[in-house]
Design a protein around this motif. Structure first.
Motif, PDB file in Angstrom:
ATOM      1  N   GLY A   1       0.679  -1.176  -0.017  1.00 50.00           N
ATOM      2  CA  GLY A   1       0.132   0.108   0.075  1.00 50.00           C
ATOM      3  C   GLY A   1       0.964   1.230   0.080  1.00 50.00           C
ATOM      4  N   GLY A   2       1.923   1.151   0.797  1.00 51.45           N
ATOM      5  CA  GLY A   2       2.969   2.320   0.796  1.00 51.45           C
ATOM      6  C   GLY A   2       3.513   2.638  -0.626  1.00 51.45           C
ATOM      7  N   ALA A   3       4.072   1.503  -1.231  1.00 59.84           N
ATOM      8  CA  ALA A   3       4.815   1.563  -2.438  1.00 59.84           C
ATOM      9  C   ALA A   3       3.710   2.202  -3.668  1.00 59.84           C
ATOM     10  CB  ALA A   3       5.128   0.249  -2.870  1.00 59.84           C
ATOM     11  N   VAL A   4       2.399   1.464  -3.510  1.00 59.86           N
ATOM     12  CA  VAL A   4       1.311   2.016  -4.425  1.00 59.86           C
ATOM     13  C   VAL A   4       1.087   3.446  -4.288  1.00 59.86           C
ATOM     14  CG1 VAL A   4      -1.295   1.533  -5.329  1.00 59.86           C
ATOM     15  CG2 VAL A   4       0.277  -0.421  -4.775  1.00 59.86           C
TER      16      VAL A   4
ATOM     17  N   ASP B   1      11.442   7.201  -1.189  1.00 60.13           N
ATOM     18  CA  ASP B   1      10.831   6.868   0.346  1.00 60.13           C
ATOM     19  C   ASP B   1      10.518   5.303   0.254  1.00 60.13           C
ATOM     20  OD1 ASP B   1      10.687   9.533   1.100  1.00 60.13           O
ATOM     21  OD2 ASP B   1       8.854   9.780  -0.213  1.00 60.13           O
ATOM     22  N   THR B   2      10.010   4.742  -1.010  1.00 60.83           N
ATOM     23  CA  THR B   2       9.856   3.226  -0.899  1.00 60.83           C
ATOM     24  C   THR B   2      11.329   2.607  -1.186  1.00 60.83           C
ATOM     25  OG1 THR B   2       7.708   3.606  -1.960  1.00 60.83           O
ATOM     26  CG2 THR B   2       8.728   1.489  -2.266  1.00 60.83           C
ATOM     27  N   ASP B   3      11.998   3.315  -1.926  1.00 64.01           N
ATOM     28  CA  ASP B   3      13.406   2.663  -1.974  1.00 64.01           C
ATOM     29  C   ASP B   3      14.078   2.141  -0.692  1.00 64.01           C
ATOM     30  OD1 ASP B   3      13.535   2.506  -4.892  1.00 64.01           O
ATOM     31  OD2 ASP B   3      14.421   4.461  -4.926  1.00 64.01           O
ATOM     32  N   GLN B   4      13.905   3.344   0.198  1.00 62.17           N
ATOM     33  CA  GLN B   4      14.819   3.467   1.299  1.00 62.17           C
ATOM     34  C   GLN B   4      13.928   2.536   2.421  1.00 62.17           C
ATOM     35  OE1 GLN B   4      16.612   7.213   3.026  1.00 62.17           O
ATOM     36  NE2 GLN B   4      15.897   8.023   0.810  1.00 62.17           N
ATOM     37  N   THR B   5      12.568   2.410   2.347  1.00 58.27           N
ATOM     38  CA  THR B   5      11.863   1.619   2.987  1.00 58.27           C
ATOM     39  C   THR B   5      12.093   0.146   2.746  1.00 58.27           C
ATOM     40  OG1 THR B   5       9.715   2.958   3.215  1.00 58.27           O
ATOM     41  CG2 THR B   5       9.398   0.491   3.689  1.00 58.27           C
ATOM     42  N   LEU B   6      12.349  -0.262   1.555  1.00 63.25           N
ATOM     43  CA  LEU B   6      12.938  -1.648   1.073  1.00 63.25           C
ATOM     44  C   LEU B   6      14.100  -1.817   1.670  1.00 63.25           C
ATOM     45  CD1 LEU B   6      11.597  -1.863  -2.480  1.00 63.25           C
ATOM     46  CD2 LEU B   6      10.314  -2.818  -0.363  1.00 63.25           C
ATOM     47  N   ALA B   7      14.995  -1.014   1.672  1.00 68.61           N
ATOM     48  CA  ALA B   7      16.306  -1.208   2.357  1.00 68.61           C
ATOM     49  C   ALA B   7      16.529  -1.528   3.821  1.00 68.61           C
ATOM     50  CB  ALA B   7      17.209   0.057   2.224  1.00 68.61           C
ATOM     51  N   ILE B   8      15.269  -0.806   4.499  1.00 64.56           N
ATOM     52  CA  ILE B   8      15.214  -1.074   5.869  1.00 64.56           C
ATOM     53  C   ILE B   8      14.700  -2.476   5.991  1.00 64.56           C
ATOM     54  CG2 ILE B   8      13.689  -0.415   7.939  1.00 64.56           C
ATOM     55  CD1 ILE B   8      14.012   2.496   7.057  1.00 64.56           C
ATOM     56  N   VAL B   9      13.471  -3.056   5.386  1.00 59.74           N
ATOM     57  CA  VAL B   9      12.774  -4.268   5.192  1.00 59.74           C
ATOM     58  C   VAL B   9      13.851  -5.374   4.992  1.00 59.74           C
ATOM     59  CG1 VAL B   9      11.350  -5.682   4.095  1.00 59.74           C
ATOM     60  CG2 VAL B   9      10.637  -3.509   4.646  1.00 59.74           C
ATOM     61  N   ASP B  10      14.794  -5.070   3.900  1.00 58.06           N
ATOM     62  CA  ASP B  10      15.651  -6.171   3.761  1.00 58.06           C
ATOM     63  C   ASP B  10      16.836  -6.330   4.765  1.00 58.06           C
ATOM     64  OD1 ASP B  10      15.245  -6.850   1.256  1.00 58.06           O
ATOM     65  OD2 ASP B  10      16.590  -5.508   0.121  1.00 58.06           O
ATOM     66  N   SER B  11      17.124  -5.151   5.393  1.00 60.86           N
ATOM     67  CA  SER B  11      18.021  -5.312   6.680  1.00 60.86           C
ATOM     68  C   SER B  11      17.159  -6.071   7.818  1.00 60.86           C
ATOM     69  CB  SER B  11      18.403  -3.759   7.133  1.00 60.86           C
ATOM     70  OG  SER B  11      19.335  -4.123   8.265  1.00 60.86           O
ATOM     71  N   LEU B  12      16.092  -5.579   8.180  1.00 58.54           N
ATOM     72  CA  LEU B  12      15.279  -6.355   9.082  1.00 58.54           C
ATOM     73  C   LEU B  12      15.079  -7.746   8.998  1.00 58.54           C
ATOM     74  CD1 LEU B  12      12.608  -3.829   9.817  1.00 58.54           C
ATOM     75  CD2 LEU B  12      14.776  -4.315  11.260  1.00 58.54           C
ATOM     76  N   ILE B  13      14.992  -8.256   7.707  1.00 59.01           N
ATOM     77  CA  ILE B  13      14.751  -9.557   7.233  1.00 59.01           C
ATOM     78  C   ILE B  13      16.068 -10.412   7.345  1.00 59.01           C
ATOM     79  CG2 ILE B  13      14.265 -11.139   5.273  1.00 59.01           C
ATOM     80  CD1 ILE B  13      11.901  -9.174   4.571  1.00 59.01           C
TER      81      ILE B  13
ATOM     82  N   LEU C   1       9.636   9.878   8.451  1.00 62.67           N
ATOM     83  CA  LEU C   1       8.529   9.567   8.649  1.00 62.67           C
ATOM     84  C   LEU C   1       7.826   8.681   7.631  1.00 62.67           C
ATOM     85  CD1 LEU C   1       7.066  12.741  10.210  1.00 62.67           C
ATOM     86  CD2 LEU C   1       7.706  10.495  11.365  1.00 62.67           C
ATOM     87  N   MET C   2       8.069   8.912   6.311  1.00 66.89           N
ATOM     88  CA  MET C   2       7.638   8.284   5.118  1.00 66.89           C
ATOM     89  C   MET C   2       8.102   6.775   4.964  1.00 66.89           C
ATOM     90  SD  MET C   2       7.436  11.367   2.048  1.00 66.89           S
ATOM     91  CE  MET C   2       8.743  12.330   2.726  1.00 66.89           C
ATOM     92  N   ARG C   3       9.273   6.563   5.532  1.00 66.27           N
ATOM     93  CA  ARG C   3       9.824   5.149   5.514  1.00 66.27           C
ATOM     94  C   ARG C   3       9.243   4.304   6.665  1.00 66.27           C
ATOM     95  NH1 ARG C   3      12.819   8.523   2.996  1.00 66.27           N
ATOM     96  NH2 ARG C   3      14.383   9.690   4.312  1.00 66.27           N
ATOM     97  N   THR C   4       8.659   4.874   7.373  1.00 62.90           N
ATOM     98  CA  THR C   4       7.809   4.092   8.646  1.00 62.90           C
ATOM     99  C   THR C   4       6.358   3.547   8.196  1.00 62.90           C
ATOM    100  OG1 THR C   4       6.749   6.180   9.463  1.00 62.90           O
ATOM    101  CG2 THR C   4       8.986   5.121  10.394  1.00 62.90           C
ATOM    102  N   HIS C   5       5.908   4.099   6.849  1.00 59.59           N
ATOM    103  CA  HIS C   5       4.349   3.584   6.474  1.00 59.59           C
ATOM    104  C   HIS C   5       3.982   3.093   7.691  1.00 59.59           C
ATOM    105  CE1 HIS C   5       5.663   3.973   2.296  1.00 59.59           C
ATOM    106  NE2 HIS C   5       6.667   3.219   2.369  1.00 59.59           N
TER     107      HIS C   5
END
Length: 163
Positions: free
Chosen positions: A41-44, A86-98, A159-163
């Motif tokens: 939803g955030g990416a869309v 914003d989504t690019d950096q969100t995905l970087a955070i998600v990759d790191s967490l995973i 804030l935008m990267r915390t969706h």
């Protein structure tokens, strides 16, 4: 897994495939499903709004009317469906967490740096300055502080990267 976030193909297809690969939809828990829904939803939403980024309301109205489909264009000449930094950096955070199973700020900083070094289409001024400091060897804890000391004001991108 190292991912290049400056995508050159249909971004929505990539993010949906990426999220499916994280866990098969048939066997995922309800909470994981919700997390994936938030990310998609955030990416869309990011891709939907990308063409209107930095434009005043009257110009958005005159160029797009109501933005309710993937149209592309705007300041950065986005492709329809292409999401922003914003989504690019969100995905970087998600990759790191995973990959790490926990929050490791140094790892996230390195992923942001790798993304920055791939010349993203869009990057906020404070983020750019902070990552340029990181690139010169400044510690991740200090790079943001230095960007602020150099005259860049605090930004809302985190804030935008915390969706």
């Amino acid at each position: 897994m190292v991912m290049t976030y400056n995508l050159q193909i249909d971004s929505l297809t990539v993010i949906i495939g990426y999220l499916i690969a994280m866990n098969k939809f048939e066997s995922e828990s309800r909470m994981v499903s919700r997390y994936k829904g938030c990310l998609v939803g955030g990416a869309v939403g990011d891709a939907l709004g990308a063409p209107a980024e930095f434009l005043p309301a009257d110009r958005i109205s005159s160029e797009f009317g109501i933005v309710n489909e993937m149209v592309g264009g705007g300041f950065f000449k986005w492709r329809p469906g292409q999401f922003t930094d914003d989504t690019d950096q969100t995905l970087a955070i998600v990759d790191s967490l995973i990959e790490n199973g926990r929050y490791i700020p140094q790892d996230i900083a390195q992923r942001f740096l790798q993304w920055y070094q791939n010349d993203p289409v869009d990057i906020g001024g404070t983020t750019r300055l902070s990552l340029s400091q990181l690139e010169t060897g400044v510690n991740y804890k200090d790079s943001g502080k230095l960007a602020l000391d150099m005259g860049k004001g605090p930004a809302n991108g985190s804030l935008m990267r915390t969706h």
